[in-house]
Design a protein around this motif. Structure first.
Motif, PDB file in Angstrom:
ATOM      1  N   ASN A 101       0.848  -1.184   0.000  1.00  0.00           N
ATOM      2  CA  ASN A 101       0.000   0.000   0.000  1.00  0.00           C
ATOM      3  C   ASN A 101       0.887   1.240   0.000  1.00  0.00           C
ATOM      4  N   VAL A 102       0.971   1.912  -1.154  1.00  0.00           N
ATOM      5  CA  VAL A 102       1.898   3.029  -1.335  1.00  0.00           C
ATOM      6  C   VAL A 102       1.115   4.312  -1.579  1.00  0.00           C
ATOM      7  N   LEU A 103       1.522   5.378  -0.897  1.00  0.00           N
ATOM      8  CA  LEU A 103       0.926   6.691  -1.118  1.00  0.00           C
ATOM      9  C   LEU A 103       1.878   7.524  -1.967  1.00  0.00           C
ATOM     10  N   LEU A 104       1.348   8.105  -3.032  1.00  0.00           N
ATOM     11  CA  LEU A 104       2.140   8.954  -3.916  1.00  0.00           C
ATOM     12  C   LEU A 104       1.486  10.339  -3.983  1.00  0.00           C
ATOM     13  N   GLN A 115      10.581   3.771 -10.625  1.00  0.00           N
ATOM     14  CA  GLN A 115      10.837   3.499  -9.215  1.00  0.00           C
ATOM     15  C   GLN A 115       9.714   2.665  -8.605  1.00  0.00           C
ATOM     16  N   LEU A 116       8.474   2.954  -9.005  1.00  0.00           N
ATOM     17  CA  LEU A 116       7.344   2.177  -8.501  1.00  0.00           C
ATOM     18  C   LEU A 116       7.469   0.713  -8.890  1.00  0.00           C
ATOM     19  N   GLU A 117       7.918   0.467 -10.113  1.00  0.00           N
ATOM     20  CA  GLU A 117       8.099  -0.916 -10.569  1.00  0.00           C
ATOM     21  C   GLU A 117       9.030  -1.701  -9.655  1.00  0.00           C
ATOM     22  N   ASP A 163       4.424  -4.894  -6.361  1.00  0.00           N
ATOM     23  CA  ASP A 163       4.166  -6.073  -7.180  1.00  0.00           C
ATOM     24  C   ASP A 163       2.731  -6.018  -7.686  1.00  0.00           C
ATOM     25  N   LYS A 164       2.256  -7.092  -8.307  1.00  0.00           N
ATOM     26  CA  LYS A 164       0.936  -7.081  -8.939  1.00  0.00           C
ATOM     27  C   LYS A 164      -0.211  -6.944  -7.932  1.00  0.00           C
ATOM     28  N   ASP A 165       0.029  -7.262  -6.672  1.00  0.00           N
ATOM     29  CA  ASP A 165      -1.008  -7.149  -5.644  1.00  0.00           C
ATOM     30  C   ASP A 165      -0.990  -5.810  -4.921  1.00  0.00           C
ATOM     31  N   SER A 166      -0.034  -4.975  -5.231  1.00  0.00           N
ATOM     32  CA  SER A 166       0.110  -3.676  -4.561  1.00  0.00           C
ATOM     33  C   SER A 166      -0.861  -2.655  -5.144  1.00  0.00           C
ATOM     34  N   THR A 167      -1.172  -1.659  -4.332  1.00  0.00           N
ATOM     35  CA  THR A 167      -1.993  -0.538  -4.787  1.00  0.00           C
ATOM     36  C   THR A 167      -1.261   0.760  -4.481  1.00  0.00           C
ATOM     37  N   ARG A 207      -1.057  -1.155 -10.410  1.00  0.00           N
ATOM     38  CA  ARG A 207      -2.435  -0.893  -9.989  1.00  0.00           C
ATOM     39  C   ARG A 207      -2.480   0.379  -9.146  1.00  0.00           C
ATOM     40  N   TYR A 208      -3.459   1.244  -9.418  1.00  0.00           N
ATOM     41  CA  TYR A 208      -3.527   2.527  -8.722  1.00  0.00           C
ATOM     42  C   TYR A 208      -4.963   2.973  -8.522  1.00  0.00           C
ATOM     43  N   LYS A 209      -5.112   3.936  -7.621  1.00  0.00           N
ATOM     44  CA  LYS A 209      -6.361   4.680  -7.418  1.00  0.00           C
ATOM     45  C   LYS A 209      -5.981   6.148  -7.337  1.00  0.00           C
ATOM     46  N   VAL A 210      -6.844   7.002  -7.849  1.00  0.00           N
ATOM     47  CA  VAL A 210      -6.604   8.444  -7.798  1.00  0.00           C
ATOM     48  C   VAL A 210      -7.549   9.045  -6.768  1.00  0.00           C
ATOM     49  N   GLU A 211      -6.993   9.850  -5.871  1.00  0.00           N
ATOM     50  CA  GLU A 211      -7.792  10.561  -4.879  1.00  0.00           C
ATOM     51  C   GLU A 211      -7.390  12.028  -4.899  1.00  0.00           C
ATOM     52  N   ILE A 212      -8.407  12.883  -4.944  1.00  0.00           N
ATOM     53  CA  ILE A 212      -8.169  14.326  -4.933  1.00  0.00           C
ATOM     54  C   ILE A 212      -8.942  14.909  -3.764  1.00  0.00           C
ATOM     55  N   GLU A 213      -8.231  15.650  -2.929  1.00  0.00           N
ATOM     56  CA  GLU A 213      -8.860  16.276  -1.761  1.00  0.00           C
ATOM     57  C   GLU A 213      -8.543  17.758  -1.743  1.00  0.00           C
ATOM     58  N   PHE A 214      -9.217  18.466  -0.867  1.00  0.00           N
ATOM     59  CA  PHE A 214      -9.068  19.912  -0.748  1.00  0.00           C
ATOM     60  C   PHE A 214      -8.684  20.257   0.680  1.00  0.00           C
ATOM     61  N   GLY A 215      -7.709  21.166   0.815  1.00  0.00           N
ATOM     62  CA  GLY A 215      -7.279  21.585   2.139  1.00  0.00           C
ATOM     63  C   GLY A 215      -5.839  22.057   2.119  1.00  0.00           C
TER      64      GLY A 215
END
Length: 143
Positions: free
Chosen positions: A4-7, A21-23, A27-31, A78-86
């Motif tokens: 579980n990586v935060l970018l 660098q992420l590669e 691995d294939k199960d990481s997000t 594998r990734y998810k995009v999250e956008i927040e305000f603050g």
């Protein structure tokens, strides 16, 4: 490997070396959570002058991320995009401390320190420095 990586993504930095660098660390199960924070001032300006609200801004930022996301797709990351305000620093630190709802706590935070602008006064940027100093999770800073 890290699961579980935060970018934290900053459009003012160059992220061209991040996929390679992420590669190396996932691995294939990481997000990878690609996390962009829009300041409250930027939101207020967008609403006042351009009549763009938070949903419009989030959609616009995701469109700007498309080339970066395409490269991650090509590499099978594998990734998810999250956008927040603050406030940027505090919001990122909050996210690190809370973790991800689906994936749990973060194993690693990856930050880019390669600025697009050449007017660099310090080795680390202000946000990168504060996150690296205060994060309870290991931080990998990529040039």
């Amino acid at each position: 490997m890290f699961n579980n990586v935060l970018l934290p993504y900053d459009f003012g930095n160059d992220f061209s070396s991040i996929p390679a660098q992420l590669e190396k660390v996932v691995d294939k199960d990481s997000t990878v959570i690609i996390y962009h924070v829009v300041t409250e001032n930027a939101l207020a300006t967008s609403v006042k002058y351009y009549n763009k609200h938070s949903n419009d801004i989030a959609k616009e930022k995701e469109e700007q991320l498309a080339p970066f996301l395409q490269e991650l797709d090509e590499r099978g990351i594998r990734y998810k995009v999250e956008i927040e305000f603050g406030p940027i620093k505090d919001t990122i630190l909050e996210k690190i401390n809370k973790g991800d709802i689906e994936s749990g706590d973060f194993d690693l935070v990856i930050m880019s320190n390669h600025r697009v602008s050449l007017n660099i006064k310090h080795v680390l940027g202000d946000v990168t420095h504060k996150i690296a100093k205060r994060s309870p999770v290991p931080v990998l800073i990529v040039k």
